[in-house]
Design an enzyme around this catalytic site. Structure first.
Site, PDB file in Angstrom:
ATOM      1  N   TYR A  33       0.828  -1.203   0.000  1.00  0.00           N
ATOM      2  CA  TYR A  33       0.000   0.000   0.000  1.00  0.00           C
ATOM      3  C   TYR A  33       0.860   1.249   0.000  1.00  0.00           C
ATOM      4  O   TYR A  33       2.084   1.191   0.166  1.00  0.00           O
ATOM      5  CB  TYR A  33      -0.944  -0.002   1.210  1.00  0.00           C
ATOM      6  CG  TYR A  33      -0.279   0.312   2.542  1.00  0.00           C
ATOM      7  CD1 TYR A  33       0.570  -0.590   3.167  1.00  0.00           C
ATOM      8  CD2 TYR A  33      -0.504   1.538   3.177  1.00  0.00           C
ATOM      9  CE1 TYR A  33       1.161  -0.292   4.387  1.00  0.00           C
ATOM     10  CE2 TYR A  33       0.085   1.836   4.406  1.00  0.00           C
ATOM     11  CZ  TYR A  33       0.914   0.920   5.004  1.00  0.00           C
ATOM     12  OH  TYR A  33       1.512   1.218   6.206  1.00  0.00           O
ATOM     13  N   LYS A 149       6.422  -1.817   1.884  1.00  0.00           N
ATOM     14  CA  LYS A 149       5.256  -1.227   2.556  1.00  0.00           C
ATOM     15  C   LYS A 149       4.097  -2.220   2.436  1.00  0.00           C
ATOM     16  O   LYS A 149       3.178  -2.045   1.626  1.00  0.00           O
ATOM     17  CB  LYS A 149       4.920   0.146   1.954  1.00  0.00           C
ATOM     18  CG  LYS A 149       4.093   1.014   2.888  1.00  0.00           C
ATOM     19  CD  LYS A 149       4.180   2.468   2.491  1.00  0.00           C
ATOM     20  CE  LYS A 149       3.221   3.353   3.272  1.00  0.00           C
ATOM     21  NZ  LYS A 149       3.380   3.372   4.708  1.00  0.00           N
ATOM     22  N   GLU A 181      13.143   2.973  13.630  1.00  0.00           N
ATOM     23  CA  GLU A 181      12.062   3.867  13.188  1.00  0.00           C
ATOM     24  C   GLU A 181      10.912   3.761  14.182  1.00  0.00           C
ATOM     25  O   GLU A 181      11.021   3.049  15.184  1.00  0.00           O
ATOM     26  CB  GLU A 181      11.612   3.517  11.764  1.00  0.00           C
ATOM     27  CG  GLU A 181      11.007   2.134  11.616  1.00  0.00           C
ATOM     28  CD  GLU A 181      10.423   1.881  10.217  1.00  0.00           C
ATOM     29  OE1 GLU A 181      10.156   2.826   9.463  1.00  0.00           O
ATOM     30  OE2 GLU A 181      10.212   0.694   9.892  1.00  0.00           O
ATOM     31  N   LEU A 205      11.237   1.431   6.776  1.00  0.00           N
ATOM     32  CA  LEU A 205      10.577   1.880   5.556  1.00  0.00           C
ATOM     33  C   LEU A 205      11.306   3.130   5.038  1.00  0.00           C
ATOM     34  O   LEU A 205      11.575   4.049   5.825  1.00  0.00           O
ATOM     35  CB  LEU A 205       9.116   2.228   5.846  1.00  0.00           C
ATOM     36  CG  LEU A 205       8.318   2.525   4.587  1.00  0.00           C
ATOM     37  CD1 LEU A 205       7.944   1.227   3.881  1.00  0.00           C
ATOM     38  CD2 LEU A 205       7.065   3.314   4.907  1.00  0.00           C
TER      39      LEU A 205
HETATM   40  N1  PDD Z   1       3.038   4.961   7.468  1.00  0.00           N
HETATM   41  N2  PDD Z   1       7.805   3.794   8.805  1.00  0.00           N
HETATM   42  C1  PDD Z   1       6.661   3.112   8.905  1.00  0.00           C
HETATM   43  C2  PDD Z   1       6.691   1.765   9.539  1.00  0.00           C
HETATM   44  C3  PDD Z   1       5.459   3.667   8.425  1.00  0.00           C
HETATM   45  O1  PDD Z   1       4.316   2.964   8.508  1.00  0.00           O
HETATM   46  C4  PDD Z   1       5.472   4.966   7.849  1.00  0.00           C
HETATM   47  C5  PDD Z   1       4.242   5.630   7.311  1.00  0.00           C
HETATM   48  C6  PDD Z   1       6.694   5.654   7.769  1.00  0.00           C
HETATM   49  C7  PDD Z   1       6.804   7.030   7.154  1.00  0.00           C
HETATM   50  O2  PDD Z   1       6.765   6.966   5.741  1.00  0.00           O
HETATM   51  P1  PDD Z   1       6.203   8.181   4.877  1.00  0.00           P
HETATM   52  O3  PDD Z   1       6.976   9.396   5.273  1.00  0.00           O
HETATM   53  O4  PDD Z   1       6.480   7.784   3.480  1.00  0.00           O
HETATM   54  O5  PDD Z   1       4.738   8.320   5.199  1.00  0.00           O
HETATM   55  C8  PDD Z   1       7.841   5.032   8.245  1.00  0.00           C
HETATM   56  C9  PDD Z   1       1.829   5.413   6.836  1.00  0.00           C
HETATM   57  C10 PDD Z   1       1.579   6.865   6.943  1.00  0.00           C
HETATM   58  C11 PDD Z   1       0.671   4.535   7.305  1.00  0.00           C
HETATM   59  O6  PDD Z   1       0.917   3.355   7.500  1.00  0.00           O
HETATM   60  O7  PDD Z   1      -0.450   5.024   7.436  1.00  0.00           O
END
Ligand code: PDD
Length: 289
Positions: A33, A149, A181, A205
């Site tokens: 996703y 992801k 993270e 991620l």
């Molecule tokens: N999640 N690390 C993890 C495990 C995450 O689930 C997310 C973001 C990030 C940040 O990535 P980005 O800057 O590309 O949003 C890092 C999204 C927002 C979610 O699962 O809803």
């Protein structure tokens, strides 16, 4: 009125969108996703999000079911027709509906399930930037491919809930003595005016917000570095931030019940918040991509 969503080639109200119980996304969490913000109804960092989607699909052996320009059309239509100048777009691709439940997937014709929806993003809560959030450190119980992801988010959900149960807003994950993270965010610390975030690896991620923060730091002469963050360095940090597309940059002001720095959002956070805000405004005006 139900928002408009996209499912396998059709646009329809969200409350009418249905997927088979034989979908491998439902049975195995077999899918990937993206979450993409739209500001002023413009998709923010779309190319980077779609490049990451392609990497995730490749990593789980699904051929891209939708070409770049087609994605853009689908997502732009949702953002145009759904309420809110600022929206969060969610898109998901699963391996699709198979006739039989079987862990192995090769050898069967694959028609991935493609789904997208968007919801309005509420105004950011100013209390977050003024007070920050509490975070707790937790052992990273996830798998070895955190760079994908994947929709398989049970460990992340359990970790985030454990943080919430402890009165915190995020869990900072520890693997082999290093902070990698957050449960749904990337991690930055500040030490002696220097911004540090762990390098990209299968342990985290590759966040789009993370990359943008590094890009903006470089552009504004803020010293930054991609380096491992041992848990001791996390505890001694002057500032801790977590970043994501939904929460942007959030300062962590308490870690495991102890204040971070003086317990208030730090000066580098205040500077980066302003830089980020200006960048978003320029984006809304169509001056940057
Ligand atoms: N999640 N690390 C993890 C495990 C995450 O689930 C997310 C973001 C990030 C940040 O990535 P980005 O800057 O590309 O949003 C890092 C999204 C927002 C979610 O699962 O809803």
């Amino acid at each position: 009125m139900s928002a408009l969503c996209y499912l396998n080639g059709a646009y329809l109200p969200l409350d009418q969108a249905c997927v088979s119980v034989m979908d491998r996304g439902f049975l195995f969490g077999d899918g990937v996703y993206e979450v993409i913000p739209a500001y002023g109804r413009r998709l923010f960092r779309l190319a980077a999000h779609l490049a990451r989607l392609e990497n995730s699909l490749h990593a789980i052996r699904i051929d891209p079911p939708v070409a770049y320009d087609e994605w853009r059309k689908i997502l732009e239509r949702l953002v145009d027709e759904n309420p809110g100048e600022d929206q969060s777009v969610y898109l998901q691709v699963t391996r699709g509906v198979f006739p039989k439940r079987d862990h192995a997937f090769a050898g069967q014709p694959v028609q991935p399930t493609v789904f997208a929806m968007s919801t309005p993003i509420p105004e950011p809560d100013p209390a977050l930037a003024e007070q920050g959030i509490a975070a707790v450190t937790l052992d990273d119980i996830r798998w070895s491919y955190c760079h994908i992801k994947a929709v398989t988010l049970l460990p992340n959900a359990l970790l985030r809930q454990e943080a919430v149960d402890a009165g915190a807003g995020e869990a900072i994950l520890i693997r082999d003595g290093e902070a990698t993270e957050g449960a749904a965010s990337n991690l930055f610390i500040v030490r002696s005016g220097r911004l540090i975030t762990p390098p990209k690896s299968p342990r985290l991620l590759p966040g789009i917000t993370r990359d943008l923060v590094l890009e903006l730091a470089r552009a504004h002469g803020i010293p930054s570095e991609e380096a491992a963050i041992p848990v001791e360095a996390l505890r001694e940090a002057d500032e801790i931030w977590v970043t994501s597309s939904t929460r942007e940059i959030v300062p962590v002001t308490r870690l495991d019940g102890e204040p971070v720095g003086d317990g208030r959002p730090g000066p580098l956070f205040a500077r980066m918040r302003e830089i980020y805000r200006e960048y978003k405004e320029a984006f809304r005006r169509g001056e940057v991509d």
